[in-house]
Design an enzyme around this catalytic site. Structure first.
Site, PDB file in Angstrom:
ATOM      1  N   HIS A 319       0.852  -1.194   0.000  1.00 11.59           N
ATOM      2  CA  HIS A 319       0.000   0.000   0.000  1.00 11.59           C
ATOM      3  C   HIS A 319       0.886   1.241   0.000  1.00 11.59           C
ATOM      4  O   HIS A 319       1.834   1.314   0.776  1.00 11.59           O
ATOM      5  CB  HIS A 319      -0.884   0.062   1.250  1.00 11.59           C
ATOM      6  CG  HIS A 319      -1.688  -1.166   1.503  1.00 11.59           C
ATOM      7  ND1 HIS A 319      -1.346  -2.090   2.480  1.00 11.59           N
ATOM      8  CD2 HIS A 319      -2.817  -1.628   0.922  1.00 11.59           C
ATOM      9  CE1 HIS A 319      -2.245  -3.063   2.494  1.00 11.59           C
ATOM     10  NE2 HIS A 319      -3.143  -2.809   1.559  1.00 11.59           N
ATOM     11  N   ASP A 352      -8.973  -1.521   1.906  1.00  7.82           N
ATOM     12  CA  ASP A 352      -9.067  -2.804   2.615  1.00  7.82           C
ATOM     13  C   ASP A 352     -10.505  -3.280   2.760  1.00  7.82           C
ATOM     14  O   ASP A 352     -10.764  -4.486   2.742  1.00  7.82           O
ATOM     15  CB  ASP A 352      -8.461  -2.661   4.018  1.00  7.82           C
ATOM     16  CG  ASP A 352      -6.968  -2.915   4.037  1.00  7.82           C
ATOM     17  OD1 ASP A 352      -6.409  -3.284   2.992  1.00  7.82           O
ATOM     18  OD2 ASP A 352      -6.355  -2.750   5.108  1.00  7.82           O
ATOM     19  N   HIS A 411       9.714 -31.765 -35.999  1.00  9.13           N
ATOM     20  CA  HIS A 411       8.912 -30.563 -36.222  1.00  9.13           C
ATOM     21  C   HIS A 411       8.857 -30.246 -37.725  1.00  9.13           C
ATOM     22  O   HIS A 411       7.797 -29.912 -38.265  1.00  9.13           O
ATOM     23  CB  HIS A 411       9.522 -29.370 -35.482  1.00  9.13           C
ATOM     24  CG  HIS A 411       9.303 -29.371 -34.001  1.00  9.13           C
ATOM     25  ND1 HIS A 411       9.745 -30.376 -33.191  1.00  9.13           N
ATOM     26  CD2 HIS A 411       8.689 -28.458 -33.190  1.00  9.13           C
ATOM     27  CE1 HIS A 411       9.419 -30.107 -31.930  1.00  9.13           C
ATOM     28  NE2 HIS A 411       8.780 -28.950 -31.905  1.00  9.13           N
TER      29      HIS A 411
END
Length: 429
Positions: A319, A352, A411
């Site tokens: 905060h 909060d 691949h």
């Protein structure tokens, strides 16, 4: 150059404490893994002095608990949840599925798919954290999670009625009176009576936070959360009473909760220290807040707002309150924080409890690389692709050569097969 007028405990001291927590949590997780419900019941008895035939509340029990709560409390919970829901819905609306044609015949896209099941932890212990129900359960429901279960511990041997009410109103599908590491582990790996979830979220004490860390990988988590952190950045326009109030107001979370003041005013720093001492004489939670401030409080004196930004970004606190003449300067220039509170009219307590932003936020420097819990945390952004035959030939020729450069011949064979098959098909058409 920044001057540290007050510092907290050293990293070495903090690490010693963390090591003990790790060992205890590891043992509890192993116990629940091996013994399931039997271990959970024994741990609940040991840590919470709580026994029950079933930790899950029935619908009838929930209805009875909600009916015991005052109309005013229910009204207040609904108000807070309306704010959280509204902001979460706006956030979700900003997350769009996309589908674009990137080349002729090549379509790429992504979908935002909700996690199927989530376990939310609603802390109890020293304080019944009613607001955590809004932040985790409700936000998951807005995201579209199908199954949301929630655990909260008993408080002094009693079911926390307001917390259960908030869990119910937030939309929890299953509510369990169960706390601590045993709750996190039961939700994460499952027991005979609790079906495992795909993700666990929510704040908690050091043991709960460590449980999330050790369980991560078996399940998803919101973030690694440590003790609540609060930073106030203030200049000469701020007043010491407000600075002290807001620092101590968060320090009461626990004895290891860091609080810090960064200021350009040496006078304000001195006045704040005096004001903190005065308020600790009368604050009902001074026994906790005082220890947190003494052990983890910091005051940093800086020469300029630019230096304040630099020091604040180094701390990367959860905060950050801005009590300066121009709060927007920090909105525009800071990069590392969980949530900003701009100007004296707002404060961390609003975030909060009620204003609508989420209070589960990054700590311990994690704000350098993540934000807090929000509706997007419950969504998996999953990509897909499709090609026309003609587009597959174009992409396949590039892909074949690129795979060969890397030595991935299997691949390359995938690409070559498409090129051969669809080139012939295209020619024949």
């Amino acid at each position: 150059m920044a001057t540290y007028l007050k510092t907290g405990k050293t990293e070495v001291e903090i690490k010693e404490s963390n090591t003990k927590v790790e060992e205890i949590v590891s043992g509890i997780i192993k116990d629940v893994e091996q013994n399931g419900d039997q271990a959970v019941k024994a741990l609940a008895q040991k840590f919470d002095n709580w026994t029950a035939d079933s930790f899950r509340l029935t619908n009838e029990q929930v209805e009875e608990i909600v009916a015991s709560v005052s109309e005013q409390t229910i009204h207040d919970i609904k108000f807070a949840q309306a704010q959280v829901r509204n902001f979460a819905e706006k956030q979700k609306a900003a997350l769009q599925d996309i589908e674009v044609e990137t080349l002729p015949g090549v379509t790429l896209g992504h979908k935002n798919i909700p996690v199927n099941s989530v376990g939310c932890y609603i802390p109890g212990g020293r304080y019944p954290m009613v607001a955590s129900a809004h932040m985790s359960i409700l936000t998951a429901k807005v995201a579209g999670v199908k199954r949301v279960i929630a655990c909260t511990p008993p408080i002094k041997g009693e079911i926390p009625a307001a917390t259960v009410t908030a869990m119910h109103l937030a939309g929890a599908d299953e509510i369990y009176i169960l706390g601590g590491v045993q709750a996190m582990t039961a939700m994460a790996i499952g027991t005979e009576s609790i079906e495992a979830v795909d993700m666990i979220v929510g704040p908690g004490n050091a043991f709960v936070a460590e449980a999330k860390r050790q369980l991560f990988g078996r399940v998803g988590i919101d973030l690694f959360a440590g003790p609540t952190e609060t930073l106030v950045i203030a200049d000469e326009t701020a007043d010491a009473e407000m600075v002290a109030t807001d620092l101590l107001g968060q320090a009461e979370h626990g004895p290891t909760s860091p609080s810090a003041l960064i200021t350009t005013s040496k006078d304000l720093a001195g006045e704040t220290v005096k004001e903190i001492e005065r308020q600790l004489e009368i604050l009902p939670t001074a026994d906790v807040a005082g220890v947190a401030w003494n052990d983890y409080g910091q005051i940093i004196l800086v020469d300029s707002l630019e230096e304040a930004v630099f020091e604040a970004d180094k701390l990367a606190f959860e905060h950050v309150e801005i009590l300066t003449e121009d709060p927007n300067y920090f909105l525009e220039n800071m990069t590392n924080y969980g949530a900003l509170f701009l100007g004296p009219e707002t404060n961390v307590a609003y975030g909060d409890k009620v204003i609508g932003t989420n209070h589960t936020l990054p700590t311990k420097g994690a704000a350098r690389f993540t934000g807090g819990l929000w509706v997007g945390k419950y969504l998996k952004t999953c990509t897909y692709q499709k090609c026309t035959p003609e587009a597959s030939v174009v992409v396949g020729e590039y892909g074949s050569r690129l795979c060969e450069i890397e030595g991935f011949m299997g691949h390359k064979a995938q690409a070559d097969l498409r090129v051969k098959r669809y080139k012939k098909e295209t020619v024949n058409n």
